[in-house]
Design a protein around this motif. Sequence first.
Motif, PDB file in Angstrom:
ATOM      1  N   LYS A  93     -20.353  13.499   0.321  1.00 50.05           N
ATOM      2  CA  LYS A  93     -19.116  12.808   0.675  1.00 50.05           C
ATOM      3  C   LYS A  93     -19.118  11.387   0.127  1.00 50.05           C
ATOM      4  O   LYS A  93     -18.099  10.894  -0.326  1.00 50.05           O
ATOM      5  CB  LYS A  93     -18.942  12.770   2.199  1.00 50.05           C
ATOM      6  CG  LYS A  93     -18.553  14.095   2.783  1.00 50.05           C
ATOM      7  CD  LYS A  93     -18.409  13.975   4.287  1.00 50.05           C
ATOM      8  CE  LYS A  93     -18.158  15.315   4.935  1.00 50.05           C
ATOM      9  NZ  LYS A  93     -18.106  15.211   6.389  1.00 50.05           N
ATOM     10  N   GLN A  94     -20.274  10.726   0.166  1.00 47.69           N
ATOM     11  CA  GLN A  94     -20.366   9.356  -0.311  1.00 47.69           C
ATOM     12  C   GLN A  94     -20.180   9.276  -1.816  1.00 47.69           C
ATOM     13  O   GLN A  94     -19.727   8.274  -2.337  1.00 47.69           O
ATOM     14  CB  GLN A  94     -21.704   8.743   0.084  1.00 47.69           C
ATOM     15  CG  GLN A  94     -21.813   8.492   1.578  1.00 47.69           C
ATOM     16  CD  GLN A  94     -23.190   8.008   1.967  1.00 47.69           C
ATOM     17  OE1 GLN A  94     -24.076   7.891   1.130  1.00 47.69           O
ATOM     18  NE2 GLN A  94     -23.387   7.743   3.244  1.00 47.69           N
ATOM     19  N   ARG A  95     -20.527  10.325  -2.533  1.00 49.00           N
ATOM     20  CA  ARG A  95     -20.407  10.321  -3.992  1.00 49.00           C
ATOM     21  C   ARG A  95     -18.982  10.523  -4.463  1.00 49.00           C
ATOM     22  O   ARG A  95     -18.651  10.186  -5.577  1.00 49.00           O
ATOM     23  CB  ARG A  95     -21.280  11.430  -4.579  1.00 49.00           C
ATOM     24  CG  ARG A  95     -22.743  11.143  -4.490  1.00 49.00           C
ATOM     25  CD  ARG A  95     -23.506  12.206  -5.225  1.00 49.00           C
ATOM     26  NE  ARG A  95     -24.784  12.403  -4.572  1.00 49.00           N
ATOM     27  CZ  ARG A  95     -25.494  13.495  -4.636  1.00 49.00           C
ATOM     28  NH1 ARG A  95     -25.057  14.517  -5.325  1.00 49.00           N
ATOM     29  NH2 ARG A  95     -26.633  13.596  -4.025  1.00 49.00           N
ATOM     30  N   LYS A  96     -18.161  11.104  -3.643  1.00 54.44           N
ATOM     31  CA  LYS A  96     -16.796  11.395  -4.058  1.00 54.44           C
ATOM     32  C   LYS A  96     -15.998  10.105  -4.177  1.00 54.44           C
ATOM     33  O   LYS A  96     -16.044   9.245  -3.312  1.00 54.44           O
ATOM     34  CB  LYS A  96     -16.114  12.335  -3.063  1.00 54.44           C
ATOM     35  CG  LYS A  96     -16.692  13.724  -3.071  1.00 54.44           C
ATOM     36  CD  LYS A  96     -15.950  14.620  -2.122  1.00 54.44           C
ATOM     37  CE  LYS A  96     -16.537  16.014  -2.131  1.00 54.44           C
ATOM     38  NZ  LYS A  96     -15.871  16.875  -1.169  1.00 54.44           N
ATOM     39  N   ALA A  97     -15.256   9.994  -5.254  1.00 53.30           N
ATOM     40  CA  ALA A  97     -14.409   8.820  -5.466  1.00 53.30           C
ATOM     41  C   ALA A  97     -13.130   8.971  -4.663  1.00 53.30           C
ATOM     42  O   ALA A  97     -12.585  10.060  -4.533  1.00 53.30           O
ATOM     43  CB  ALA A  97     -14.084   8.664  -6.942  1.00 53.30           C
ATOM     44  N   ARG A  98     -12.662   7.894  -4.148  1.00 49.98           N
ATOM     45  CA  ARG A  98     -11.411   7.903  -3.413  1.00 49.98           C
ATOM     46  C   ARG A  98     -10.321   7.402  -4.343  1.00 49.98           C
ATOM     47  O   ARG A  98     -10.383   6.289  -4.857  1.00 49.98           O
ATOM     48  CB  ARG A  98     -11.546   6.966  -2.209  1.00 49.98           C
ATOM     49  CG  ARG A  98     -10.572   7.233  -1.153  1.00 49.98           C
ATOM     50  CD  ARG A  98     -10.949   6.499   0.098  1.00 49.98           C
ATOM     51  NE  ARG A  98      -9.791   6.535   0.970  1.00 49.98           N
ATOM     52  CZ  ARG A  98      -9.554   5.701   1.922  1.00 49.98           C
ATOM     53  NH1 ARG A  98     -10.412   4.748   2.174  1.00 49.98           N
ATOM     54  NH2 ARG A  98      -8.480   5.803   2.650  1.00 49.98           N
ATOM     55  N   VAL A  99      -9.328   8.227  -4.577  1.00 55.78           N
ATOM     56  CA  VAL A  99      -8.260   7.891  -5.513  1.00 55.78           C
ATOM     57  C   VAL A  99      -7.054   7.414  -4.721  1.00 55.78           C
ATOM     58  O   VAL A  99      -6.590   8.086  -3.804  1.00 55.78           O
ATOM     59  CB  VAL A  99      -7.874   9.115  -6.375  1.00 55.78           C
ATOM     60  CG1 VAL A  99      -6.743   8.779  -7.309  1.00 55.78           C
ATOM     61  CG2 VAL A  99      -9.093   9.603  -7.145  1.00 55.78           C
ATOM     62  N   ILE A 100      -6.576   6.243  -5.074  1.00 57.17           N
ATOM     63  CA  ILE A 100      -5.405   5.669  -4.409  1.00 57.17           C
ATOM     64  C   ILE A 100      -4.326   5.462  -5.459  1.00 57.17           C
ATOM     65  O   ILE A 100      -4.572   4.863  -6.507  1.00 57.17           O
ATOM     66  CB  ILE A 100      -5.755   4.320  -3.737  1.00 57.17           C
ATOM     67  CG1 ILE A 100      -6.866   4.526  -2.721  1.00 57.17           C
ATOM     68  CG2 ILE A 100      -4.524   3.702  -3.109  1.00 57.17           C
ATOM     69  CD1 ILE A 100      -7.422   3.249  -2.147  1.00 57.17           C
ATOM     70  N   GLN A 101      -3.155   5.971  -5.178  1.00 59.42           N
ATOM     71  CA  GLN A 101      -2.051   5.821  -6.117  1.00 59.42           C
ATOM     72  C   GLN A 101      -1.298   4.529  -5.772  1.00 59.42           C
ATOM     73  O   GLN A 101      -0.890   4.313  -4.642  1.00 59.42           O
ATOM     74  CB  GLN A 101      -1.098   7.008  -6.023  1.00 59.42           C
ATOM     75  CG  GLN A 101      -0.026   6.992  -7.070  1.00 59.42           C
ATOM     76  CD  GLN A 101       0.822   8.245  -7.008  1.00 59.42           C
ATOM     77  OE1 GLN A 101       0.694   9.054  -6.120  1.00 59.42           O
ATOM     78  NE2 GLN A 101       1.689   8.392  -7.977  1.00 59.42           N
ATOM     79  N   ALA A 102      -1.132   3.683  -6.763  1.00 57.24           N
ATOM     80  CA  ALA A 102      -0.424   2.416  -6.553  1.00 57.24           C
ATOM     81  C   ALA A 102       0.922   2.480  -7.253  1.00 57.24           C
ATOM     82  O   ALA A 102       1.034   2.986  -8.377  1.00 57.24           O
ATOM     83  CB  ALA A 102      -1.257   1.265  -7.105  1.00 57.24           C
ATOM     84  N   ARG A 103       1.927   1.973  -6.594  1.00 62.64           N
ATOM     85  CA  ARG A 103       3.273   1.935  -7.175  1.00 62.64           C
ATOM     86  C   ARG A 103       3.796   0.501  -7.068  1.00 62.64           C
ATOM     87  O   ARG A 103       3.506  -0.219  -6.123  1.00 62.64           O
ATOM     88  CB  ARG A 103       4.206   2.864  -6.416  1.00 62.64           C
ATOM     89  CG  ARG A 103       3.833   4.314  -6.544  1.00 62.64           C
ATOM     90  CD  ARG A 103       4.851   5.199  -5.892  1.00 62.64           C
ATOM     91  NE  ARG A 103       4.406   6.572  -5.977  1.00 62.64           N
ATOM     92  CZ  ARG A 103       4.700   7.505  -5.118  1.00 62.64           C
ATOM     93  NH1 ARG A 103       5.478   7.233  -4.088  1.00 62.64           N
ATOM     94  NH2 ARG A 103       4.245   8.722  -5.265  1.00 62.64           N
ATOM     95  N   ALA A 104       4.609   0.171  -8.041  1.00 65.78           N
ATOM     96  CA  ALA A 104       5.215  -1.157  -8.031  1.00 65.78           C
ATOM     97  C   ALA A 104       6.253  -1.232  -6.909  1.00 65.78           C
ATOM     98  O   ALA A 104       6.914  -0.258  -6.588  1.00 65.78           O
ATOM     99  CB  ALA A 104       5.875  -1.456  -9.367  1.00 65.78           C
ATOM    100  N   ASN A 105       6.396  -2.418  -6.367  1.00 62.90           N
ATOM    101  CA  ASN A 105       7.397  -2.645  -5.332  1.00 62.90           C
ATOM    102  C   ASN A 105       8.753  -2.670  -5.998  1.00 62.90           C
ATOM    103  O   ASN A 105       9.031  -3.516  -6.860  1.00 62.90           O
ATOM    104  CB  ASN A 105       7.110  -3.962  -4.622  1.00 62.90           C
ATOM    105  CG  ASN A 105       8.017  -4.216  -3.449  1.00 62.90           C
ATOM    106  OD1 ASN A 105       9.067  -3.598  -3.335  1.00 62.90           O
ATOM    107  ND2 ASN A 105       7.584  -5.126  -2.593  1.00 62.90           N
ATOM    108  N   PRO A 106       9.682  -1.738  -5.643  1.00 63.75           N
ATOM    109  CA  PRO A 106      10.994  -1.666  -6.317  1.00 63.75           C
ATOM    110  C   PRO A 106      11.844  -2.937  -6.102  1.00 63.75           C
ATOM    111  O   PRO A 106      12.728  -3.224  -6.890  1.00 63.75           O
ATOM    112  CB  PRO A 106      11.648  -0.433  -5.721  1.00 63.75           C
ATOM    113  CG  PRO A 106      10.895  -0.119  -4.475  1.00 63.75           C
ATOM    114  CD  PRO A 106       9.546  -0.712  -4.628  1.00 63.75           C
ATOM    115  N   GLU A 107      11.591  -3.707  -5.083  1.00 65.45           N
ATOM    116  CA  GLU A 107      12.351  -4.914  -4.804  1.00 65.45           C
ATOM    117  C   GLU A 107      12.027  -6.021  -5.789  1.00 65.45           C
ATOM    118  O   GLU A 107      12.828  -6.919  -6.052  1.00 65.45           O
ATOM    119  CB  GLU A 107      12.111  -5.397  -3.377  1.00 65.45           C
ATOM    120  CG  GLU A 107      12.622  -4.400  -2.350  1.00 65.45           C
ATOM    121  CD  GLU A 107      12.282  -4.845  -0.936  1.00 65.45           C
ATOM    122  OE1 GLU A 107      12.597  -4.090  -0.012  1.00 65.45           O
ATOM    123  OE2 GLU A 107      11.664  -5.908  -0.746  1.00 65.45           O
TER     124      GLU A 107
END
Length: 109
Positions: A93-107
């Motif tokens: 579990k510690q080896r798995k990368a955590r992927v976070i999707q980032a999006r631009a703020n539309p405002e």
Amino acid sequence: MTLGGGGNGKKALPFYNSPSWRKTRKAVLARDHYLCQICLKRGVLEPAVIVHHIDHLKERPDKALDEDNLQSVCAVCHNRLHPEKGKQQEELKQRKARVIQARANPEII
């Protein structure tokens, strides 16, 4: 037939698939009325699904089929008896990368 448990349990697999182990396991579960003996000592009735070697198989292969060295336990109690087995899962579990999707703020765009 290899009895030693090794670190990953794969070496013990032929033993746990043997007719002699299956017969002994069935006898121990019946002897213990298919109840976890550890939970039973606390007054809790929990079905047993595992037959545990009190003196570990890889350390005492001579006691592999000794019913006095075996007890029926539930999965939770067996995991408590073998915390080292859970470490392998934690390491994965510690080896798995955590992927976070980032999006631009539309405002702001």
